[in-house]
Design a protein around this motif. Structure first.
Motif, PDB file in Angstrom:
ATOM      1  N   ASN A  30     -17.654  61.655  34.269  1.00 36.14           N
ATOM      2  CA  ASN A  30     -19.014  61.445  34.284  1.00 36.14           C
ATOM      3  C   ASN A  30     -20.010  62.497  33.596  1.00 36.14           C
ATOM      4  N   LYS A  31     -19.684  63.718  33.949  1.00 36.93           N
ATOM      5  CA  LYS A  31     -20.257  65.048  33.273  1.00 36.93           C
ATOM      6  C   LYS A  31     -19.941  64.843  31.873  1.00 36.93           C
ATOM      7  N   LEU A  32     -18.673  64.743  31.267  1.00 35.64           N
ATOM      8  CA  LEU A  32     -18.483  64.842  29.978  1.00 35.64           C
ATOM      9  C   LEU A  32     -19.064  63.838  29.381  1.00 35.64           C
ATOM     10  N   LYS A  33     -19.328  62.519  29.831  1.00 36.49           N
ATOM     11  CA  LYS A  33     -20.091  61.441  29.102  1.00 36.49           C
ATOM     12  C   LYS A  33     -21.489  61.763  28.669  1.00 36.49           C
ATOM     13  N   ARG A  34     -22.005  62.572  29.717  1.00 37.28           N
ATOM     14  CA  ARG A  34     -23.450  62.846  29.662  1.00 37.28           C
ATOM     15  C   ARG A  34     -23.575  63.987  28.672  1.00 37.28           C
ATOM     16  N   LEU A  35     -22.584  64.787  28.885  1.00 35.02           N
ATOM     17  CA  LEU A  35     -22.684  65.879  27.812  1.00 35.02           C
ATOM     18  C   LEU A  35     -22.358  65.614  26.184  1.00 35.02           C
ATOM     19  N   ALA A  36     -21.533  64.597  26.125  1.00 31.78           N
ATOM     20  CA  ALA A  36     -21.107  64.024  24.728  1.00 31.78           C
ATOM     21  C   ALA A  36     -22.202  63.160  24.166  1.00 31.78           C
ATOM     22  N   GLU A  37     -23.022  62.571  25.097  1.00 31.82           N
ATOM     23  CA  GLU A  37     -24.331  61.965  24.680  1.00 31.82           C
ATOM     24  C   GLU A  37     -25.439  62.814  24.104  1.00 31.82           C
ATOM     25  N   ASN A  38     -25.339  63.900  24.662  1.00 32.67           N
ATOM     26  CA  ASN A  38     -26.485  64.832  24.325  1.00 32.67           C
ATOM     27  C   ASN A  38     -26.343  65.693  22.860  1.00 32.67           C
ATOM     28  N   SER A  39     -25.070  65.836  22.725  1.00 31.13           N
ATOM     29  CA  SER A  39     -24.752  66.761  21.594  1.00 31.13           C
ATOM     30  C   SER A  39     -23.634  66.507  20.968  1.00 31.13           C
ATOM     31  N   ASN A  40     -23.447  66.669  19.456  1.00 31.23           N
ATOM     32  CA  ASN A  40     -22.493  66.474  18.745  1.00 31.23           C
ATOM     33  C   ASN A  40     -21.526  67.776  18.996  1.00 31.23           C
ATOM     34  N   GLU A  41     -22.317  69.019  19.177  1.00 30.25           N
ATOM     35  CA  GLU A  41     -21.607  70.357  19.049  1.00 30.25           C
ATOM     36  C   GLU A  41     -20.786  70.474  20.087  1.00 30.25           C
ATOM     37  N   TRP A  42     -20.599  69.573  20.946  1.00 24.62           N
ATOM     38  CA  TRP A  42     -19.732  69.753  22.282  1.00 24.62           C
ATOM     39  C   TRP A  42     -18.362  68.848  22.130  1.00 24.62           C
ATOM     40  N   GLN A  43     -18.193  68.595  21.031  1.00 26.54           N
ATOM     41  CA  GLN A  43     -16.952  67.548  20.719  1.00 26.54           C
ATOM     42  C   GLN A  43     -15.416  68.124  21.087  1.00 26.54           C
ATOM     43  N   GLU A  44     -15.672  69.429  20.605  1.00 23.07           N
ATOM     44  CA  GLU A  44     -14.095  70.436  20.697  1.00 23.07           C
ATOM     45  C   GLU A  44     -13.862  70.127  22.270  1.00 23.07           C
ATOM     46  N   LEU A  45     -14.860  70.690  22.973  1.00 21.89           N
ATOM     47  CA  LEU A  45     -15.115  70.979  24.432  1.00 21.89           C
ATOM     48  C   LEU A  45     -14.614  69.686  25.217  1.00 21.89           C
ATOM     49  N   LYS A  46     -15.362  68.458  24.650  1.00 25.79           N
ATOM     50  CA  LYS A  46     -14.859  67.033  25.133  1.00 25.79           C
ATOM     51  C   LYS A  46     -13.468  66.743  24.818  1.00 25.79           C
ATOM     52  N   SER A  47     -13.124  66.962  23.514  1.00 26.17           N
ATOM     53  CA  SER A  47     -11.327  66.807  23.313  1.00 26.17           C
ATOM     54  C   SER A  47     -10.602  67.680  24.242  1.00 26.17           C
ATOM     55  N   LYS A  48     -10.730  69.053  24.521  1.00 25.92           N
ATOM     56  CA  LYS A  48     -10.190  69.727  25.318  1.00 25.92           C
ATOM     57  C   LYS A  48     -10.101  69.192  26.724  1.00 25.92           C
ATOM     58  N   LEU A  49     -11.244  68.938  27.325  1.00 25.17           N
ATOM     59  CA  LEU A  49     -11.360  68.510  28.737  1.00 25.17           C
ATOM     60  C   LEU A  49     -10.610  66.960  28.863  1.00 25.17           C
ATOM     61  N   GLU A  50     -10.703  66.111  27.746  1.00 28.86           N
ATOM     62  CA  GLU A  50     -10.079  64.884  27.787  1.00 28.86           C
ATOM     63  C   GLU A  50      -8.453  65.134  28.032  1.00 28.86           C
ATOM     64  N   ILE A  51      -7.725  66.248  27.069  1.00 28.06           N
ATOM     65  CA  ILE A  51      -6.481  66.240  27.255  1.00 28.06           C
ATOM     66  C   ILE A  51      -6.156  66.973  28.806  1.00 28.06           C
ATOM     67  N   LEU A  52      -6.882  67.648  29.231  1.00 29.58           N
ATOM     68  CA  LEU A  52      -6.699  68.202  30.586  1.00 29.58           C
ATOM     69  C   LEU A  52      -6.766  67.066  31.413  1.00 29.58           C
TER      70      LEU A  52
END
Length: 131
Positions: A30-52
């Motif tokens: 849920n936090k990842l979805k909110r973060l991704a909605e707010n900024s494209n700058e966090w895409q790499e963080l998003k991909s790392k968290l998704e694999i984890l």
């Protein structure tokens, strides 16, 4: 440093309780979805968290059991740290609030590089078998 120690202790307790891990995964997602909605700058963080998150989900389901306990605890620590709003730099501070989260996640991903590579190979094999 005290907050990090508390988060580490929480991660160790969470890592041995399937229900707590599932709750952590839901909260992190849920936090990842909110973060991704707010900024494209966090895409790499998003991909790392998704694999984890996929790694833990595959472990919980019993589909993939090739992680040492230490790796599971590190993954859970990264997720718990990510969802904890009051860590070293509180998430409510604009722009800076997620930088410590990102640093922790990237550090753990680097440490787990071999486990992640093995997991990705396993995922690819699973996808090929499903086709």
């Amino acid at each position: 440093m005290e907050k990090t120690k508390k988060i580490w202790e929480k991660a160790k307790k969470t890592a041995i309780d399937k229900d707590q891990i599932k709750s952590t995964l839901t909260t992190a997602g849920n936090k990842l979805k909110r973060l991704a909605e707010n900024s494209n700058e966090w895409q790499e963080l998003k991909s790392k968290l998704e694999i984890l998150m996929r790694m833990i989900q595959a472990h919980l389901s019993g589909e993939y059991r090739s992680f040492p306990v230490s790796s599971i605890i590190l993954i859970v620590f990264a997720l718990v740290y990510f969802i904890t709003p009051m860590d070293l730099i509180p998430d409510v501070i604009p722009a800076l609030g997620f930088t410590d989260d990102a640093s922790v996640v990237f550090l753990i991903v680097k440490k787990l590089n071999r486990d992640i590579k093995k997991f990705r190979l396993w995922e690819e094999e699973e996808w090929e078998q499903a086709d």
